[in-house]
Design a protein around this motif. Structure first.
Motif, PDB file in Angstrom:
ATOM      1  N   HIS A  13       0.764  -1.129   0.144  1.00 30.28           N
ATOM      2  CA  HIS A  13      -0.007   0.108   0.030  1.00 30.28           C
ATOM      3  C   HIS A  13       0.661   1.315   0.120  1.00 30.28           C
ATOM      4  CE1 HIS A  13      -3.280  -2.700   0.953  1.00 30.28           C
ATOM      5  NE2 HIS A  13      -4.174  -1.774   0.607  1.00 30.28           N
ATOM      6  N   VAL A  14       2.065   1.180   0.889  1.00 31.42           N
ATOM      7  CA  VAL A  14       2.894   2.464   0.840  1.00 31.42           C
ATOM      8  C   VAL A  14       3.339   2.482  -0.808  1.00 31.42           C
ATOM      9  CG1 VAL A  14       4.851   3.336   1.574  1.00 31.42           C
ATOM     10  CG2 VAL A  14       3.457   2.211   3.176  1.00 31.42           C
ATOM     11  N   ARG A  15       3.808   1.454  -1.128  1.00 29.04           N
ATOM     12  CA  ARG A  15       4.346   1.503  -2.757  1.00 29.04           C
ATOM     13  C   ARG A  15       3.338   1.938  -3.474  1.00 29.04           C
ATOM     14  NH1 ARG A  15       5.738  -3.710  -3.305  1.00 29.04           N
ATOM     15  NH2 ARG A  15       7.850  -3.387  -2.180  1.00 29.04           N
ATOM     16  N   SER A  16       2.158   1.845  -3.308  1.00 27.34           N
ATOM     17  CA  SER A  16       0.983   2.098  -4.388  1.00 27.34           C
ATOM     18  C   SER A  16       0.974   3.744  -4.245  1.00 27.34           C
ATOM     19  CB  SER A  16      -0.184   1.391  -4.014  1.00 27.34           C
ATOM     20  OG  SER A  16      -0.303   0.112  -4.207  1.00 27.34           O
ATOM     21  N   VAL A  17       0.880   4.089  -2.964  1.00 26.96           N
ATOM     22  CA  VAL A  17       0.767   5.514  -2.661  1.00 26.96           C
ATOM     23  C   VAL A  17       1.897   6.357  -3.399  1.00 26.96           C
ATOM     24  CG1 VAL A  17       0.553   7.466  -1.010  1.00 26.96           C
ATOM     25  CG2 VAL A  17      -0.776   5.412  -0.747  1.00 26.96           C
ATOM     26  N   ARG A  18       3.021   5.877  -3.358  1.00 24.09           N
ATOM     27  CA  ARG A  18       4.402   6.402  -3.773  1.00 24.09           C
ATOM     28  C   ARG A  18       4.164   6.609  -5.315  1.00 24.09           C
ATOM     29  NH1 ARG A  18       8.572   4.155   0.623  1.00 24.09           N
ATOM     30  NH2 ARG A  18       8.391   6.162   2.174  1.00 24.09           N
ATOM     31  N   GLU A  19       3.828   5.623  -5.941  1.00 27.30           N
ATOM     32  CA  GLU A  19       3.778   5.252  -7.220  1.00 27.30           C
ATOM     33  C   GLU A  19       2.460   6.263  -7.761  1.00 27.30           C
ATOM     34  OE1 GLU A  19       3.085   1.078  -8.137  1.00 27.30           O
ATOM     35  OE2 GLU A  19       5.238   0.774  -7.768  1.00 27.30           O
ATOM     36  N   ALA A  20       1.326   6.446  -6.962  1.00 27.41           N
ATOM     37  CA  ALA A  20       0.329   7.231  -7.557  1.00 27.41           C
ATOM     38  C   ALA A  20       0.823   8.534  -7.202  1.00 27.41           C
ATOM     39  CB  ALA A  20      -1.071   6.775  -6.582  1.00 27.41           C
ATOM     40  N   ARG A  24       5.167  13.547  -4.679  1.00 31.74           N
ATOM     41  CA  ARG A  24       4.936  13.875  -3.406  1.00 31.74           C
ATOM     42  C   ARG A  24       5.762  13.331  -2.448  1.00 31.74           C
ATOM     43  NH1 ARG A  24       2.376  18.546  -4.639  1.00 31.74           N
ATOM     44  NH2 ARG A  24       0.140  18.223  -5.754  1.00 31.74           N
ATOM     45  N   ARG A  25       6.083  13.936  -1.263  1.00 30.06           N
ATOM     46  CA  ARG A  25       6.481  13.205  -0.271  1.00 30.06           C
ATOM     47  C   ARG A  25       5.577  12.136   0.431  1.00 30.06           C
ATOM     48  NH1 ARG A  25       9.100  16.430   4.385  1.00 30.06           N
ATOM     49  NH2 ARG A  25       7.255  17.442   4.243  1.00 30.06           N
ATOM     50  N   VAL A  26       6.076  11.104   0.644  1.00 26.26           N
ATOM     51  CA  VAL A  26       5.156   9.963   1.390  1.00 26.26           C
ATOM     52  C   VAL A  26       5.986   9.441   2.338  1.00 26.26           C
ATOM     53  CG1 VAL A  26       3.800   7.880   0.947  1.00 26.26           C
ATOM     54  CG2 VAL A  26       3.921   9.571  -1.040  1.00 26.26           C
ATOM     55  N   ILE A  27       5.735   9.558   3.534  1.00 32.79           N
ATOM     56  CA  ILE A  27       6.164   9.074   4.723  1.00 32.79           C
ATOM     57  C   ILE A  27       5.290   7.890   5.275  1.00 32.79           C
ATOM     58  CG2 ILE A  27       7.071   9.576   7.041  1.00 32.79           C
ATOM     59  CD1 ILE A  27       7.182  12.281   5.860  1.00 32.79           C
ATOM     60  N   HIS A  28       6.007   6.982   5.744  1.00 32.04           N
ATOM     61  CA  HIS A  28       5.081   5.760   6.323  1.00 32.04           C
ATOM     62  C   HIS A  28       5.444   6.091   8.008  1.00 32.04           C
ATOM     63  CE1 HIS A  28       8.377   2.781   6.956  1.00 32.04           C
ATOM     64  NE2 HIS A  28       8.982   3.131   5.803  1.00 32.04           N
ATOM     65  N   GLN A  29       4.622   5.617   8.691  1.00 32.74           N
ATOM     66  CA  GLN A  29       4.786   5.698  10.133  1.00 32.74           C
ATOM     67  C   GLN A  29       5.289   7.083  10.705  1.00 32.74           C
ATOM     68  OE1 GLN A  29       3.451   3.248  12.174  1.00 32.74           O
ATOM     69  NE2 GLN A  29       3.155   2.309  10.398  1.00 32.74           N
ATOM     70  N   SER A  30       4.442   8.028  10.414  1.00 30.19           N
ATOM     71  CA  SER A  30       4.634   9.406  10.719  1.00 30.19           C
ATOM     72  C   SER A  30       4.052   9.789  12.057  1.00 30.19           C
ATOM     73  CB  SER A  30       4.306  10.157   9.563  1.00 30.19           C
ATOM     74  OG  SER A  30       4.575  11.621   9.789  1.00 30.19           O
ATOM     75  N   ARG A  31       4.732  10.519  12.708  1.00 24.96           N
ATOM     76  CA  ARG A  31       4.391  11.229  13.894  1.00 24.96           C
ATOM     77  C   ARG A  31       4.225  12.604  13.793  1.00 24.96           C
ATOM     78  NH1 ARG A  31       5.576   7.563  19.113  1.00 24.96           N
ATOM     79  NH2 ARG A  31       3.882   6.019  18.654  1.00 24.96           N
ATOM     80  N   PRO A  32       3.402  13.367  13.023  1.00 30.53           N
ATOM     81  CA  PRO A  32       3.370  14.971  13.143  1.00 30.53           C
ATOM     82  C   PRO A  32       2.811  15.393  14.429  1.00 30.53           C
ATOM     83  CG  PRO A  32       1.456  13.774  11.772  1.00 30.53           C
ATOM     84  CD  PRO A  32       2.189  12.881  12.297  1.00 30.53           C
ATOM     85  N   SER A  33       3.595  16.385  14.772  1.00 30.11           N
ATOM     86  CA  SER A  33       3.335  17.048  16.202  1.00 30.11           C
ATOM     87  C   SER A  33       2.053  17.210  16.588  1.00 30.11           C
ATOM     88  CB  SER A  33       4.186  18.420  16.097  1.00 30.11           C
ATOM     89  OG  SER A  33       3.872  19.252  15.063  1.00 30.11           O
TER      90      SER A  33
END
Length: 61
Positions: A13-20, A24-33
């Protein structure tokens, strides 16, 4: 053990989002403040879009 197939599905799924969205920057397991102690499975920070991945349970297969 169900963890490996679930992990493989998540990576796909992460790969699919990056390909789509290759520009864009695509980060997996992100913790925005702004999310405190929680995390997002997939995060596109420039668009402020978070995606949560809910894997199918072993019982559903």
């Amino acid at each position: 053990m169900a963890e490996q197939p679930v992990r493989a599905d998540f990576v796909a799924h992460v790969r699919s989002v990056r390909e789509a969205f290759p520009e864009r920057r695509v980060i997996h397991q992100s913790r925005p403040s702004w999310l405190g102690q929680q995390s997002l499975d997939i995060y596109l920070p420039d668009q402020n879009i978070g995606i949560e991945y809910q894997a199918r349970s072993t019982a559903a297969r």
